[in-house]
Design a protein around this motif. Structure first.
Motif: not given
Length: 331
Positions: A36-40, A112-116, A127-129, A145-150
């Motif tokens: 999902l991260v790659r797609s969105i 790079y974008a990473g959420i702890p 992290s989710l990155c 979006i990345l925060r919610n998925l993390a």
């Protein structure tokens, strides 16, 4: 003011270890999140990265073929030091990363974008990155979006931990126990660390249920599980594999030590009175199998131990049998 949970490395490692997730097989729930991260976000690479003592290990990695990296080159090792997202728009212009081998060589990270991944008790375990091979900005909507998925990754880890325990005995479920076995296999393949499996079931369990009822049968199962838990080493794992069948995983134990341990468990079960009205006694049969390179999966290792268990039951029960060796009577 400095957050102490961001600097307490032993406690952070303990929080990670509680999930018992390192070196487990890939799972669709986590793979779907990185997809999902790659797609969105439109990035070529995404990972669920967990930071161990000296490595970054990937529970999920989409767009790249790897299992782990050294911790000292991991972008995630910086992400876990903060509460806020870590965003790098061009790694070649960032003093922390411009000489990093993951930047100067494959996979040529540029942005790079990473959420702890913050546990409910406040420790960052990974992290989710989202990773790109070209410089880029990540806008606030993408970070949200990345925060919610993390948060979803952490929820999956929590659900995974809850689902790993059998409600009657507190032992690992079959799935969780197989994961532990697969971790032992990975250690054997990587570092040649020995391990052995004890597989046992309660003898004539149907007779107990028929004579005393299913609540009494549950009492026997729970009592034997509690006994085994009290006898095992802290590093051992007890799993309920189904009905009255259990497994005990013995890390760092070869066949000789495992056979002695199986005899000890077997003797203790036979000597134990399960309290209740009426008090009950039971015995168990054991199969012992030392880990070998011939058994590349938990299921294949389990099958070998099961053959030994069958031999123990066939030859009289209340005894142990060793895979590819003659069985030994319990005393």
């Amino acid at each position: 003011m400095l957050d102490p949970k961001l600097t307490d490395e032993p406690a952070r490692r303990a929080a990670l270890d509680r999930y018992e997730v390192l070196d487990t097989p890939r799972e669709p729930a986590f793979d779907r999140i990185t997809d999902l991260v790659r797609s969105i976000l439109g990035v070529p690479i995404s990972a669920v990265s967990l930071v161990d003592a000296d490595r970054q290990w990937f529970k999920a990695l989409s767009g790249l073929d790897a299992e782990e990296t050294p911790r000292d080159v991991a972008f995630c090792n910086h992400t876990i030091r903060e509460r806020a997202p870590m965003v790098v728009t061009d790694a070649t212009e960032d003093a922390r990363f411009r000489d990093n081998p993951l930047v100067t060589g494959d996979p040529n990270i540029r942005s790079y974008a990473g959420i702890p991944l913050e546990t409910p008790d406040g420790y960052n375990i990974g992290s989710l990155c989202a990773i790109d091979t070209v410089p880029r900005q990540f806008d606030p909507g993408q970070i949200a979006i990345l925060r919610n998925l993390a948060a979803l990754v952490v929820e999956q880890l929590e659900l995974r931990r809850i689902a790993e325990r059998d409600h009657l005995t507190g032992a690992l479920t079959r799935r969780a126990f197989l994961n532990e076995m697969n971790r032992a296999i990975a250690l054997f393949e990587r570092h040649q660390r020995p391990a052995s499996l004890l597989l046992f079931d309660i003898d004539h369990f149907k007779r107990i249920n028929d004579a005393h009822g299913h609540p009494a049968g549950d009492r026997v199962i729970r009592g034997i599980a509690q006994l085994c838990t009290s006898l095992q080493r802290p590093s051992d794992s007890l799993g309920r594999l189904g009905g009255e069948e259990f497994g005990i995983l013995l890390p760092e134990a070869g066949e000789h030590d495992a056979t002695k341990a199986a005899q000890r468990f077997c003797d203790a079960i036979a000597a134990t009175e399960i309290p209740g009205a009426p008090p009950l006694h039971a015995t168990a049969s054991f199969g012992v199998a030392e880990l070998s390179g011939d058994w590349p999966t938990g299921e294949s290792w389990l099958a070998v131990a099961d053959m030994a268990l069958y031999e123990a039951k066939r030859s009289g029960r209340n005894r142990i049998a060793v895979a590819r060796h003659e069985s030994c009577n319990a005393t």
